[in-house]
Design an enzyme around this catalytic site. Structure first.
Site, PDB file in Angstrom:
ATOM      1  N   LYS A 525       0.829  -1.213   0.000  1.00  0.00           N
ATOM      2  CA  LYS A 525       0.000   0.000   0.000  1.00  0.00           C
ATOM      3  C   LYS A 525       0.867   1.269   0.000  1.00  0.00           C
ATOM      4  O   LYS A 525       0.392   2.364  -0.237  1.00  0.00           O
ATOM      5  CB  LYS A 525      -0.965  -0.014   1.185  1.00  0.00           C
ATOM      6  CG  LYS A 525      -2.054  -1.093   1.062  1.00  0.00           C
ATOM      7  CD  LYS A 525      -2.943  -1.119   2.290  1.00  0.00           C
ATOM      8  CE  LYS A 525      -4.007  -2.198   2.264  1.00  0.00           C
ATOM      9  NZ  LYS A 525      -5.192  -1.845   1.448  1.00  0.00           N
ATOM     10  N   THR A 627     -11.582  -0.274  -1.296  1.00  0.00           N
ATOM     11  CA  THR A 627     -12.922   0.292  -1.139  1.00  0.00           C
ATOM     12  C   THR A 627     -12.828   1.635  -0.426  1.00  0.00           C
ATOM     13  O   THR A 627     -13.745   2.449  -0.528  1.00  0.00           O
ATOM     14  CB  THR A 627     -13.850  -0.641  -0.336  1.00  0.00           C
ATOM     15  OG1 THR A 627     -13.162  -1.048   0.858  1.00  0.00           O
ATOM     16  CG2 THR A 627     -14.239  -1.863  -1.148  1.00  0.00           C
ATOM     17  N   LYS A 631     -14.947   5.348  -0.775  1.00  0.00           N
ATOM     18  CA  LYS A 631     -15.539   6.150   0.318  1.00  0.00           C
ATOM     19  C   LYS A 631     -15.125   7.612   0.184  1.00  0.00           C
ATOM     20  O   LYS A 631     -15.926   8.521   0.388  1.00  0.00           O
ATOM     21  CB  LYS A 631     -15.109   5.594   1.677  1.00  0.00           C
ATOM     22  CG  LYS A 631     -15.594   4.177   1.949  1.00  0.00           C
ATOM     23  CD  LYS A 631     -14.899   3.565   3.177  1.00  0.00           C
ATOM     24  CE  LYS A 631     -15.053   2.057   3.175  1.00  0.00           C
ATOM     25  NZ  LYS A 631     -14.088   1.405   4.115  1.00  0.00           N
TER      26      LYS A 631
HETATM   27  C1  LIG Z   1     -12.931   0.748   3.975  1.00  0.00           C
HETATM   28  C2  LIG Z   1     -12.077   0.306   5.086  1.00  0.00           C
HETATM   29  C3  LIG Z   1     -10.907  -0.405   4.822  1.00  0.00           C
HETATM   30  C4  LIG Z   1     -10.426  -0.711   3.425  1.00  0.00           C
HETATM   31  O1  LIG Z   1      -9.628   0.360   2.995  1.00  0.00           O
HETATM   32  P1  LIG Z   1      -8.670   0.215   1.705  1.00  0.00           P
HETATM   33  O2  LIG Z   1      -8.165   1.608   1.518  1.00  0.00           O
HETATM   34  O3  LIG Z   1      -9.560  -0.210   0.589  1.00  0.00           O
HETATM   35  O4  LIG Z   1      -7.625  -0.750   2.041  1.00  0.00           O
HETATM   36  C5  LIG Z   1     -10.120  -0.793   5.890  1.00  0.00           C
HETATM   37  N1  LIG Z   1     -10.467  -0.506   7.154  1.00  0.00           N
HETATM   38  C6  LIG Z   1     -11.587   0.189   7.447  1.00  0.00           C
HETATM   39  C7  LIG Z   1     -11.895   0.503   8.860  1.00  0.00           C
HETATM   40  C8  LIG Z   1     -12.434   0.610   6.422  1.00  0.00           C
HETATM   41  O5  LIG Z   1     -13.553   1.285   6.729  1.00  0.00           O
END
Ligand SMILES: *Cc1c(COP(=O)(O)O)cnc(C)c1O
Length: 788
Positions: A525, A627, A631
């Site tokens: 990441k 995801t 958001k």
């Molecule tokens: C959405 C979410 C993730 C996933 O995040 P990515 O950026 O897609 O890895 C991880 N932890 C929490 C608490 C989330 O709400």
């Protein structure tokens, strides 16, 4: 309305011997939640009954990262106003009560949150989908930061009880292991659809001993021995992802998997028989099972075991039924995450399941031989090889469909990682691009923006059909709309500033660009790339203190797996950078670095709406979907990112020009692998060398852990298990710095920036998990919407 108040008072009295005046906020929260539970029980039963007649889908997942329930349930029930007013009438504030709730953190990150979004979307789109998983006593650990280091603490989310689940002891089942039997007790949580009557179910299993303690041993005053088997049984649902560095931990994880899978399949078979007798020929006409990654794949031989041993079907028949019932979602192409089990554990713990897997493997080999497959290819593909059971292979062979979670990811599966499998079963492969629920990730966490959208769109039901956001595009040159959009962003930033001051004790400038990277800490990441880029800005300022830059606040939030040393080293490194940058007079507040503590769903609800820039900078090809990126987009935030996972589709929807895309593409990374030489870049790039060397030149202090030196080494020398700079940080560094400069320039033009924000919001509709769920229902489960 008054009856709700009466109910709350009654529960306070019966449960706590308190009144509204004497109750604590925690007690009010509990009573309020229980009042809502009481109010929906009849409707829940009506839904359950309506579903039982037709086909239903079941989502088997080791993780459900649900977060808080109260606010979401009020929203979906359309009761937020009512309860807010009700509480005001007795001098209480609904938001304060909501803040009391502990997150249900029964998951790690994206995969678990996806499961939670899917449940919300299925109920809201009237799809009969239910979740099955484990009711961990302790979810994902609570993160503390001490002296810049991550510290873990047990997550005691059940300390005050969980008002949202019902223990149904009568529906317990027994799970058999080679070393004894365990009772699985279901806890049911209602999943309430948004403005519909449908209520689905999340059923989580708790492990208990058949016998509470050994009476004789206790009587003999052998107290530890008396509770030994009780503890053994309860260990199974004690924690999410127990440390598996040793065999004992590995065995415990295998027990967890089989425990919840066996309980769930037994439960499904039991329910099937209640309505359809033993007409198992038609099992898959009524039951669809989705396997969320490989953790629940043992469900395939478990269903076969029940059909063969208990329902007396032939192996062949059982195989055919399983093949029509199961589907499998792949979430990663990281090699280390493709799950394999040493067959010895299976033989010992699950001997009958092992026999069935051996038979499946033999059948598969015979089929490949009949197709004239090369013996080497057979060896590579078979389910058991080198004494290891390959769960992904078992899943693909035993399922009717396998899907990736974003277009790019599915293509990589088909043409690289699983290309032999794609050649064998081309029709099984599908794409289902992930999504997020707009209830939690917009309506609940950003009511200000939600109200504004409602004002702008003609369609009052837009929240039920997120593609309606496209209707916002026509305001792209409307100054009043753009200004309001930015005012709302400012409001959300002020709220975050206040929250961070309260919980972290850090003051932030709300006029700075809020540049946010929140996600699990992992090398792929590339939080480290972000950190390097911050140091680059810092050195720019040191060399040229008059530098004109828009003030920027870099916010990180991330948990590192407790055993993942490098990830922990990166957290310490970011905190060391924060210490340096935030306290340097030359910087003079132009850049600030904050690592927020204990990132989780409820913290995310405050961070996503307040972001000016979404950091999605994984090495191309490594992030299956992401995801978090969605958001941010849904909260009107442009992305700085690589062409990875769903970022590709985000820019397809919102336009390249409204985001900041940089770096090597997935096929470029693939092509570069063989002769990538980061040392060459390092040696010929003085600034980058200076930055990388802060890991070892005394600029920062890792308190003698040696972690920074190890990070430095991993970039330039590699390690026994990987090439130098495995994730191409040095390669993408310059491109990233350029993209960040473009952000700095773009932000100066307020109107152009606002237009980018609007374009992202207006084109976020595709990323609703409602769309994803309806695709699964139609293309995989063959399930229709049910009006309750
Ligand atoms: C959405 C979410 C993730 C996933 O995040 P990515 O950026 O897609 O890895 C991880 N932890 C929490 C608490 C989330 O709400």
């Amino acid at each position: 309305m008054n009856t709700y108040l009466e109910d709350i008072k009654f529960i306070l009295k019966s449960e706590y011997s308190k009144t509204l005046e004497t109750a604590t906020k925690q007690e009010i929260y509990q009573a309020l939640s229980k009042t809502l539970m009481v109010s929906l029980t009849d409707q829940w039963e009506v839904s359950t009954k309506a579903y039982a007649k037709g086909k239903q889908a079941f989502y088997l997942s080791a993780e459900f990262l649900m977060g808080r329930a109260l606010g979401n349930n009020l929203l979906n029930l359309g009761q937020t106003e009512t309860f807010s007013t009700l509480l005001e009438s007795v001098n209480l504030n609904l938001n304060e009560i909501e803040e009391i709730e502990e997150d249900a953190g029964l998951g790690n990150g994206g995969l678990g949150r996806l499961a939670a979004c899917f449940l919300d979307s299925a109920a809201s789109t009237r799809i009969p989908l239910h979740g099955y998983g484990i009711r961990y006593d302790y979810g994902i650990f609570k993160q503390l930061i001490e002296n810049g280091f991550q510290k873990e603490e047990a997550d005691e989310w059940l300390k005050y009880g969980d008002p949202w689940s019902i223990r149904r002891f009568d529906e317990s089942v027994i799970v058999h292991f080679g070393d004894g039997d365990v009772r699985a007790v279901p806890y049911d949580t209602p999943i309430i659809g948004y403005e519909v009557k449908n209520i689905n179910t999340l059923r989580l299993w708790k492990a208990e001993a058949l016998v509470p303690f050994d009476f004789e041993k206790f009587n003999d005053q052998e107290y530890d021995l008396a509770v030994k088997s009780k503890n053994r049984a309860e260990d199974i649902s004690r924690v999410l992802y127990p440390n598996d560095s040793e065999d004992q931990g590995k065995i415990l994880r295998l027990k967890q998997q089989y425990f919840f899978v066996s309980a769930s399949i037994q439960d499904m078979v039991k329910q099937f028989k209640q309505t359809h007798g033993d007409d198992f020929e038609h099992f898959s006409d009524y039951v669809a099972i989705q396997l969320n990654d490989t953790h629940p794949v043992v469900a395939i031989p478990e269903l076969m075991r029940i059909l063969i041993d208990e329902e007396h079907l032939t192996f062949k028949k059982a195989w055919q039924i399983a093949n029509k019932t199961f589907s499998y979602t792949n979430h990663t192409i990281l090699m280390e995450a493709l799950e394999k089990w040493w067959e010895g554990f299976y033989k010992e713990l699950l001997p009958r399941i092992y026999e069935i897997i051996v038979k499946i493997d033999k059948q598969f080999v015979a089929e490949l031989k009949a197709l004239n497959y090369d013996p080497n290819v057979i060896q590579k593909m078979r389910i058991i090889s080198d004494h290891m059971i390959h769960m992904a292979y078992l899943a693909i062979y035993g399922s009717k469909a396998i899907n990736g979670v974003a277009e790019l990811h599915t293509e990589i599966l088909k043409h690289q990682e699983l290309k032999d499998w794609y050649a064998l079963f081309p029709n099984k492969f599908q794409n289902k691009t992930n999504g997020i629920t707009q209830r939690r990730w917009l309506a609940l966490c950003n009511p200000e923006l939600t109200a504004f959208i409602t004002e702008l769109l003609d369609n009052p039901d837009w929240l039920k059909d997120l593609e309606s956001l496209k209707g916002l595009a026509k305001f792209e040159n409307d100054d009043a709309v753009l200004n309001r959009l930015m005012d709302i962003k400012h409001t959300k930033k002020l709220q975050l500033v206040e929250y961070i001051k309260e919980v972290e004790g850090i003051e932030l400038n709300p006029d700075a660009i809020f540049d946010i990277q929140i996600k699990r800490l992992h090398e792929y990441k590339r939080q480290l790339l972000n950190a390097f880029q911050i140091l680059n800005l810092y050195f720019d300022i040191k060399e040229n203190p008059e530098n004109e830059i828009v003030p920027r606040t870099f916010i990180f939030g991330a948990k590192a797996a407790p055993g993942y040393q490098r990830a922990k080293g990166i957290i310490k490194f970011i905190n060391e950078i924060a210490e340096l940058v935030n306290n340097d007079a030359d910087v003079n507040g132009r850049i600030k670095v904050v690592f927020v503590t204990n990132y989780r769903v409820s913290y995310g609800e405050k961070l996503f709406p307040a972001a000016d820039l979404s950091e999605q900078i994984s090495t191309a090809g490594k992030e299956a979907s992401g995801t978090g990126n969605m958001k941010f987009m849904l909260n009107a935030t442009p992305t700085i990112g690589t062409l990875d996972g769903a970022n590709v589709e985000i820019v397809q929807e919102a336009g390249m020009e409204n985001n900041f895309i940089f770096g090597a593409k997935s096929e470029e990374i693939e092509a570069m692998k063989a002769d990538y030489d980061p040392v060459e870049i390092y040696m010929s790039h003085p600034r980058l060398k200076k930055i990388v060397d802060t890991l070892v030149d005394g600029t920062f202090n890792d308190e003698g852990t040696g972690w920074f030196k190890e990070l430095h080494h991993s970039l330039l020398m590699g390690a026994s298990w990987h090439q130098p700079d495995n994730y191409f940080i040095l390669h993408d560094f310059d491109a990233y710095v350029e993209a960040q400069k473009a952000v700095n320039e773009a932000y100066k033009n307020k109107k152009e920036w606002a237009k980018k924000c609007l374009a992202n919001l207006a084109n976020a509709g595709k990323f609703s998990s409602d769309r994803t769920i309806l695709e699964y229902a139609k293309d995989i489960w063959n399930i229709v919407q049910i009006d309750v």
